[in-house]
Design a protein around this motif. Sequence first.
Motif, PDB file in Angstrom:
ATOM      1  N   THR A   1      48.971   4.699 -18.613  1.00  0.00           N
ATOM      2  CA  THR A   1      47.647   4.955 -18.048  1.00  0.00           C
ATOM      3  C   THR A   1      47.474   6.454 -17.846  1.00  0.00           C
ATOM      4  N   GLU A   2      46.320   6.981 -18.260  1.00  0.00           N
ATOM      5  CA  GLU A   2      46.031   8.399 -18.084  1.00  0.00           C
ATOM      6  C   GLU A   2      44.713   8.557 -17.331  1.00  0.00           C
ATOM      7  N   LEU A   3      44.621   9.595 -16.513  1.00  0.00           N
ATOM      8  CA  LEU A   3      43.401   9.868 -15.752  1.00  0.00           C
ATOM      9  C   LEU A   3      42.567  10.913 -16.477  1.00  0.00           C
ATOM     10  N   HIS A   4      41.286  10.601 -16.677  1.00  0.00           N
ATOM     11  CA  HIS A   4      40.376  11.511 -17.374  1.00  0.00           C
ATOM     12  C   HIS A   4      39.337  12.052 -16.398  1.00  0.00           C
ATOM     13  N   ASP A   5      38.928  13.312 -16.610  1.00  0.00           N
ATOM     14  CA  ASP A   5      38.013  13.970 -15.677  1.00  0.00           C
ATOM     15  C   ASP A   5      36.554  13.530 -15.808  1.00  0.00           C
ATOM     16  N   LYS A   6      36.215  12.842 -16.889  1.00  0.00           N
ATOM     17  CA  LYS A   6      34.827  12.390 -17.053  1.00  0.00           C
ATOM     18  C   LYS A   6      34.629  11.026 -16.393  1.00  0.00           C
ATOM     19  N   SER A   7      33.424  10.816 -15.876  1.00  0.00           N
ATOM     20  CA  SER A   7      33.094   9.521 -15.280  1.00  0.00           C
ATOM     21  C   SER A   7      32.926   8.479 -16.375  1.00  0.00           C
ATOM     22  N   LEU A   8      32.899   7.217 -15.995  1.00  0.00           N
ATOM     23  CA  LEU A   8      32.731   6.131 -16.954  1.00  0.00           C
ATOM     24  C   LEU A   8      31.391   6.255 -17.674  1.00  0.00           C
ATOM     25  N   GLU A   9      30.359   6.659 -16.954  1.00  0.00           N
ATOM     26  CA  GLU A   9      29.034   6.806 -17.556  1.00  0.00           C
ATOM     27  C   GLU A   9      29.047   7.864 -18.657  1.00  0.00           C
ATOM     28  N   LYS A  10      29.738   8.972 -18.419  1.00  0.00           N
ATOM     29  CA  LYS A  10      29.780  10.033 -19.419  1.00  0.00           C
ATOM     30  C   LYS A  10      30.633   9.638 -20.623  1.00  0.00           C
ATOM     31  N   LEU A  11      31.721   8.935 -20.385  1.00  0.00           N
ATOM     32  CA  LEU A  11      32.555   8.482 -21.503  1.00  0.00           C
ATOM     33  C   LEU A  11      31.820   7.444 -22.340  1.00  0.00           C
ATOM     34  N   GLU A  12      31.004   6.624 -21.683  1.00  0.00           N
ATOM     35  CA  GLU A  12      30.248   5.608 -22.408  1.00  0.00           C
ATOM     36  C   GLU A  12      29.341   6.262 -23.449  1.00  0.00           C
ATOM     37  N   ARG A  13      28.758   7.402 -23.114  1.00  0.00           N
ATOM     38  CA  ARG A  13      27.868   8.090 -24.048  1.00  0.00           C
ATOM     39  C   ARG A  13      28.628   8.763 -25.185  1.00  0.00           C
ATOM     40  N   LEU A  14      29.873   9.143 -24.925  1.00  0.00           N
ATOM     41  CA  LEU A  14      30.644   9.875 -25.922  1.00  0.00           C
ATOM     42  C   LEU A  14      31.404   8.994 -26.908  1.00  0.00           C
ATOM     43  N   LEU A  15      31.813   7.813 -26.452  1.00  0.00           N
ATOM     44  CA  LEU A  15      32.717   7.008 -27.278  1.00  0.00           C
ATOM     45  C   LEU A  15      31.993   6.253 -28.385  1.00  0.00           C
ATOM     46  N   LEU A  16      32.770   5.835 -29.311  1.00  0.00           N
ATOM     47  CA  LEU A  16      32.234   5.111 -30.461  1.00  0.00           C
ATOM     48  C   LEU A  16      31.543   3.815 -30.040  1.00  0.00           C
ATOM     49  N   PRO A  17      30.635   3.302 -30.848  1.00  0.00           N
ATOM     50  CA  PRO A  17      29.943   2.051 -30.515  1.00  0.00           C
ATOM     51  C   PRO A  17      30.879   0.867 -30.340  1.00  0.00           C
ATOM     52  N   SER A  18      32.121   0.998 -30.779  1.00  0.00           N
ATOM     53  CA  SER A  18      33.063  -0.120 -30.635  1.00  0.00           C
ATOM     54  C   SER A  18      33.503  -0.328 -29.193  1.00  0.00           C
ATOM     55  N   PHE A  19      33.194   0.633 -28.314  1.00  0.00           N
ATOM     56  CA  PHE A  19      33.464   0.461 -26.895  1.00  0.00           C
ATOM     57  C   PHE A  19      32.198  -0.020 -26.201  1.00  0.00           C
ATOM     58  N   GLU A  20      32.324  -1.123 -25.444  1.00  0.00           N
ATOM     59  CA  GLU A  20      31.156  -1.697 -24.772  1.00  0.00           C
ATOM     60  C   GLU A  20      31.353  -1.683 -23.257  1.00  0.00           C
ATOM     61  N   ARG A  21      30.275  -1.445 -22.556  1.00  0.00           N
ATOM     62  CA  ARG A  21      30.280  -1.511 -21.094  1.00  0.00           C
ATOM     63  C   ARG A  21      30.135  -2.977 -20.706  1.00  0.00           C
ATOM     64  N   VAL A  22      31.212  -3.611 -20.335  1.00  0.00           N
ATOM     65  CA  VAL A  22      31.202  -5.037 -20.021  1.00  0.00           C
ATOM     66  C   VAL A  22      30.991  -5.295 -18.535  1.00  0.00           C
ATOM     67  N   HIS A  23      31.125  -4.239 -17.741  1.00  0.00           N
ATOM     68  CA  HIS A  23      31.049  -4.361 -16.283  1.00  0.00           C
ATOM     69  C   HIS A  23      30.752  -2.966 -15.744  1.00  0.00           C
ATOM     70  N   LYS A  24      30.228  -2.890 -14.548  1.00  0.00           N
ATOM     71  CA  LYS A  24      29.907  -1.575 -13.986  1.00  0.00           C
ATOM     72  C   LYS A  24      31.132  -0.669 -13.891  1.00  0.00           C
ATOM     73  N   SER A  25      32.323  -1.283 -13.878  1.00  0.00           N
ATOM     74  CA  SER A  25      33.552  -0.499 -13.733  1.00  0.00           C
ATOM     75  C   SER A  25      34.424  -0.462 -14.974  1.00  0.00           C
ATOM     76  N   TYR A  26      33.983  -1.082 -16.087  1.00  0.00           N
ATOM     77  CA  TYR A  26      34.850  -1.184 -17.255  1.00  0.00           C
ATOM     78  C   TYR A  26      34.141  -0.926 -18.583  1.00  0.00           C
ATOM     79  N   LEU A  27      34.838  -0.183 -19.446  1.00  0.00           N
ATOM     80  CA  LEU A  27      34.497  -0.058 -20.863  1.00  0.00           C
ATOM     81  C   LEU A  27      35.643  -0.693 -21.639  1.00  0.00           C
ATOM     82  N   VAL A  28      35.337  -1.537 -22.629  1.00  0.00           N
ATOM     83  CA  VAL A  28      36.380  -2.233 -23.381  1.00  0.00           C
ATOM     84  C   VAL A  28      36.135  -2.067 -24.878  1.00  0.00           C
ATOM     85  N   LYS A  29      37.225  -1.878 -25.614  1.00  0.00           N
ATOM     86  CA  LYS A  29      37.126  -1.837 -27.076  1.00  0.00           C
ATOM     87  C   LYS A  29      36.910  -3.264 -27.580  1.00  0.00           C
ATOM     88  N   MET A  30      35.845  -3.464 -28.319  1.00  0.00           N
ATOM     89  CA  MET A  30      35.458  -4.812 -28.743  1.00  0.00           C
ATOM     90  C   MET A  30      36.554  -5.516 -29.538  1.00  0.00           C
TER      91      MET A  30
END
Length: 232
Positions: free
Chosen positions: A164-193
């Motif tokens: 596990t690694e800690l990243h300085d960006k919030s989940l909202e910011k990572l959601e915008r940056l990551l590939l479409p294969s990552f989905e926001r499944v919950h307010k606290s989680y992004l998951v690779k489909m």
Amino acid sequence: MNVLIVEDELRIAKRIERMVLEILSDNLKFIKVSNTLKNAVEYIESNTLDLVFLDLNLNGESGFDLLATAVSKSFYTIIVSAYKDQAIKAFEYGVLDFVPKPFNKDRLELAINRMRTEEKIANNPIKFLTVKKRHKIQLIPIDSIVYIKGAGVYSELFLSDGKTELHDKSLEKLERLLLPSFERVHKSYLVKMTEIKEIIVASGSKYMAELTDGTQIPIGRTKYKDLKAKWI
């Protein structure tokens, strides 16, 4: 909004500054111009920023040296450079946009609007994220990330090797940056489909995504139907 412009040509730096002032107007808290990588890095380390405009050639120094640090921070980075052949490499570092020189106000505003909207950045070929550990930059391949959990202004990256690694960006910011294969499944989680093995409907109208490694991630009620349709 707090903005830093990293540009060694005073004329161009002033032009960016003027346009940013016009575009952001009342939303701008402060704007700083730095003409060297050293000064820019020092400023980044001691100030909270929302957006950085970065040239890739600064008095013979490479903007990529700063970019490796920038993508591990909590702000967005927009490249403003004449080196169009470096655009793909820049996007691999997770930059928000690449504005080629010469540019006009409309093109700069388009880049800024990408940050201000809630839309994901589609077709962004980002290949890794970076995390800062012991004053060093560690590259985390996107392919190795299974899911991401929000942790306030930070995010926890859960990797395929169990680390596990800690990243300085919030989940909202990572959601915008990551590939479409990552989905926001919950307010606290992004998951690779591709890591979702099964979608489970539990008692009490609770929904869970079981991953290939057996981990179960909660699915928000408002996310369930959309996620199921995409997963199938």
